[in-house]
Design a protein around this motif. Structure first.
Motif, mmCIF file in Angstrom:
data_model
loop_
_atom_site.group_PDB
_atom_site.id
_atom_site.type_symbol
_atom_site.label_atom_id
_atom_site.label_comp_id
_atom_site.label_asym_id
_atom_site.label_seq_id
_atom_site.Cartn_x
_atom_site.Cartn_y
_atom_site.Cartn_z
ATOM 1 N N ALA A 167 0.746 -1.308 0.106
ATOM 2 C CA ALA A 167 -0.003 0.154 -0.134
ATOM 3 C C ALA A 167 0.940 1.245 0.013
ATOM 4 C CB ALA A 167 -0.690 -0.007 1.339
ATOM 5 N N PRO A 168 1.292 1.610 -1.177
ATOM 6 C CA PRO A 168 2.479 2.649 -1.143
ATOM 7 C C PRO A 168 1.944 4.046 -0.484
ATOM 8 C CG PRO A 168 1.726 2.296 -3.252
ATOM 9 C CD PRO A 168 0.969 1.137 -2.361
ATOM 10 N N THR A 169 0.893 4.486 -0.939
ATOM 11 C CA THR A 169 0.429 5.777 -0.574
ATOM 12 C C THR A 169 0.188 5.632 1.193
ATOM 13 O OG1 THR A 169 -1.978 5.290 -0.862
ATOM 14 C CG2 THR A 169 -0.810 6.301 -2.448
ATOM 15 N N VAL A 170 -0.072 4.724 1.624
ATOM 16 C CA VAL A 170 -0.217 4.776 3.191
ATOM 17 C C VAL A 170 1.235 4.625 3.927
ATOM 18 C CG1 VAL A 170 -0.645 2.949 5.025
ATOM 19 C CG2 VAL A 170 -2.231 3.377 3.140
ATOM 20 N N LEU A 171 2.133 3.872 3.122
ATOM 21 C CA LEU A 171 3.426 3.902 3.556
ATOM 22 C C LEU A 171 4.238 5.140 3.374
ATOM 23 C CD1 LEU A 171 6.006 2.250 4.758
ATOM 24 C CD2 LEU A 171 6.376 1.388 2.515
ATOM 25 N N ALA A 172 3.924 5.638 2.176
ATOM 26 C CA ALA A 172 4.575 7.048 1.704
ATOM 27 C C ALA A 172 4.059 8.084 3.201
ATOM 28 C CB ALA A 172 4.006 7.812 0.782
ATOM 29 N N ALA A 173 2.880 8.109 3.586
ATOM 30 C CA ALA A 173 2.293 8.746 4.623
ATOM 31 C C ALA A 173 3.195 8.580 5.892
ATOM 32 C CB ALA A 173 0.771 8.616 4.914
ATOM 33 N N ALA A 174 3.425 7.317 6.262
ATOM 34 C CA ALA A 174 4.320 7.132 7.459
ATOM 35 C C ALA A 174 5.714 7.673 7.167
ATOM 36 C CB ALA A 174 4.314 5.635 7.660
ATOM 37 N N VAL A 175 6.235 7.671 6.058
ATOM 38 C CA VAL A 175 7.746 8.078 5.762
ATOM 39 C C VAL A 175 7.480 9.549 5.801
ATOM 40 C CG1 VAL A 175 9.348 8.323 3.807
ATOM 41 C CG2 VAL A 175 8.259 6.267 4.350
ATOM 42 N N ALA A 176 6.770 10.204 5.252
ATOM 43 C CA ALA A 176 6.687 11.508 5.370
ATOM 44 C C ALA A 176 6.375 12.141 6.741
ATOM 45 C CB ALA A 176 5.364 12.328 4.471
ATOM 46 N N GLY A 177 5.514 11.356 7.491
ATOM 47 C CA GLY A 177 5.504 11.907 8.969
ATOM 48 C C GLY A 177 6.686 11.750 9.888
ATOM 49 N N ALA A 178 7.557 10.860 9.258
ATOM 50 C CA ALA A 178 8.651 10.399 10.064
ATOM 51 C C ALA A 178 9.935 11.153 9.789
ATOM 52 C CB ALA A 178 9.132 9.136 10.071
ATOM 53 N N THR A 179 9.867 12.280 8.602
ATOM 54 C CA THR A 179 10.878 12.959 8.092
ATOM 55 C C THR A 179 10.436 14.437 8.111
ATOM 56 O OG1 THR A 179 10.056 12.603 5.900
ATOM 57 C CG2 THR A 179 11.906 11.169 6.848
ATOM 58 N N ARG A 180 11.192 15.177 7.598
ATOM 59 C CA ARG A 180 11.051 16.582 7.592
ATOM 60 C C ARG A 180 11.180 17.572 6.113
ATOM 61 N NH1 ARG A 180 14.083 19.797 9.855
ATOM 62 N NH2 ARG A 180 16.017 18.660 10.009
ATOM 63 N N THR A 181 12.355 17.198 5.568
ATOM 64 C CA THR A 181 12.598 17.540 4.555
ATOM 65 C C THR A 181 12.590 17.071 3.317
ATOM 66 O OG1 THR A 181 14.948 17.581 4.828
ATOM 67 C CG2 THR A 181 13.816 19.494 5.628
ATOM 68 N N ILE A 182 12.844 15.726 3.036
ATOM 69 C CA ILE A 182 13.031 15.000 1.863
ATOM 70 C C ILE A 182 11.759 14.912 1.309
ATOM 71 C CG2 ILE A 182 12.642 12.737 3.037
ATOM 72 C CD1 ILE A 182 15.125 11.700 1.282
ATOM 73 N N ARG A 183 11.820 14.940 -0.059
ATOM 74 C CA ARG A 183 10.723 14.572 -0.746
ATOM 75 C C ARG A 183 10.245 13.160 -0.738
ATOM 76 N NH1 ARG A 183 8.565 18.758 -3.880
ATOM 77 N NH2 ARG A 183 7.396 17.120 -4.939
ATOM 78 N N VAL A 184 8.922 12.889 -0.639
ATOM 79 C CA VAL A 184 8.393 11.588 -0.599
ATOM 80 C C VAL A 184 7.420 11.137 -1.606
ATOM 81 C CG1 VAL A 184 7.270 9.923 0.883
ATOM 82 C CG2 VAL A 184 8.987 11.757 1.707
ATOM 83 N N GLY A 185 7.618 9.863 -1.969
ATOM 84 C CA GLY A 185 6.582 9.440 -3.069
ATOM 85 C C GLY A 185 6.512 8.004 -3.262
ATOM 86 N N THR A 186 5.988 7.628 -4.553
ATOM 87 C CA THR A 186 5.903 6.309 -4.814
ATOM 88 C C THR A 186 6.530 5.814 -6.148
ATOM 89 O OG1 THR A 186 3.740 7.054 -6.155
ATOM 90 C CG2 THR A 186 3.575 6.154 -3.741
ATOM 91 N N GLY A 187 7.112 4.762 -6.192
ATOM 92 C CA GLY A 187 7.872 4.283 -7.122
ATOM 93 C C GLY A 187 7.416 2.760 -7.702
ATOM 94 N N GLY A 188 6.126 2.556 -7.998
ATOM 95 C CA GLY A 188 5.191 3.665 -8.032
ATOM 96 C C GLY A 188 3.744 3.033 -7.673
ATOM 97 N N VAL A 189 2.994 3.650 -7.704
ATOM 98 C CA VAL A 189 1.305 3.220 -7.820
ATOM 99 C C VAL A 189 1.152 2.634 -8.951
ATOM 100 C CG1 VAL A 189 -0.956 3.936 -7.676
ATOM 101 C CG2 VAL A 189 0.574 4.687 -6.105
#
Length: 339
Positions: free
Chosen positions: A61-83
């Motif tokens: 579930a990449p968008t769910v995991l991307a949300a967890a990654v974005a919430g745990a980081t501050r500056t790095i771009r976060v996304g999917t490779g891919g949906v």
């Protein structure tokens, strides 16, 4: 005159590989921790992948995991490779990325692929078949339309409409032509098949049409990069993935990544051995100096603006050390010279 390496962006795709002796939940937490580390090292973006029903991959579930990654980081771009767009309704994908962009403004990327499920059983469970990949161009147009408010249905995608979430197309072959026609950045791999990669990039650049998303071609080359103190140590980083890929091609299922020391003495059939050796060959792997030379060659040949590193292995500390060494090679802010 600047080096192609120091001029390029470097990013990471982690597929949340499950390791022998570890669980799927651990693999997902490993992905989040890796994102925090590569952010500190100065990598540009961190992406996660989509796989369904694969024993060796936890990232379903990449968008769910991307949300967890974005919430745990501050500056790095976060996304999917891919949906994998053929697996989903474009409206739902737009809504998910709209939510991500609303929560983490200016940090979200929307990497999109055209693959469908790995097996007949997975495709059936998803309600899809192989032919759904042929509709990718239309699905892509519909998805982008939800962000621009151009859907003929009269429905509005909330909160996606009016937001700008940079789209990328993950592709080889036909997908490169779709990216060019849509005027989107292209993510293309792998680094071992250089001739095929160059054909895809040339095709993309020749046919690129500027769009509201990108005024000119943007190429991201993706593949395995392994850096260690010696060539032998770098090669050992490649062993778990090479064996698992060989096993999947001969047994029909992708297993968890084994430790290199278990794989190296294994007896293999001639076909398994050939696939295994093929998985080890042609990768960008070696010492800092060797990898710098190889990457310089890749970037000169392809003219790519970015490298997306997709390395997976069993030894997480060795993997992180590889990313530290690569950061130093690339001249990233958090990279330190290793001796």
């Amino acid at each position: 005159m600047s080096s192609p390496i120091t001029s390029a962006r470097f990013s990471v795709l982690d597929r949340s590989r499950i390791r022998e002796g570890h669980t799927g939940p651990e693999a997902l937490r490993d992905t989040v921790r890796l994102a925090q580390e590569v952010e500190r090292l100065g990598y540009h973006r961190f992406w996660v992948a989509e796989h369904h029903g694969v024993p060796g991959v936890a990232g379903s579930a990449p968008t769910v995991l991307a949300a967890a990654v974005a919430g745990a980081t501050r500056t790095i771009r976060v996304g999917t490779g891919g949906v994998m767009l053929p697996n989903h309704r474009p409206l739902v994908v737009a809504e998910q990325f709209g939510v991500l962009e609303s929560l983490f403004p200016g940090r979200i990327d929307m990497g999109l692929g055209r693959s469908v499920g790995f097996t007949d059983g997975v495709r059936k469970a998803l309600g899809r078949d192989k032919g759904d990949a042929e509709d990718f161009a239309a699905q892509l147009d519909e998805l982008l339309g939800w962000f621009r408010g151009t859907s003929p249905t009269g429905v509005r995608a909330r909160p996606a409409e009016g937001l700008t979430v940079p789209p990328f197309v993950l592709a080889m072959g036909e997908g490169a032509a779709i990216a060019a026609r849509a005027g989107l950045p292209l993510v293309i791999g792998d680094l071992r098949d250089r001739d095929r990669m160059l054909r895809g990039i040339d095709h993309y650049r020749d046919r690129f049409r500027p769009s509201v998303w990108a005024s000119e071609p943007y190429v991201v080359v993706s593949g395995t990069v392994a850096v260690a103190a010696t060539p032998e140590e770098a090669r050992r980083l490649l062993v778990p993935e090479a064996w698992s890929m060989a096993h999947s091609r001969t047994h029909g299922t992708f297993p968890p990544l084994p430790p290199a020391e278990r794989v190296e003495p294994l007896a293999m059939t001639a076909r398994e051995r050939g696939l295994y050796e093929s998985g080890l060959a042609g990768q960008v792997a070696g010492t800092e100096e060797q990898v710098a030379h190889a990457l310089e060659s890749v970037l000169k040949e392809t003219g790519a603006q970015e490298v997306l590193v997709t390395t997976s292995t069993h030894d997480r500390e060795a993997l992180l050390d590889s990313y530290r060494r690569l950061a130093a090679v690339a001249g990233l802010d958090g990279g330190t010279t290793r001796r």
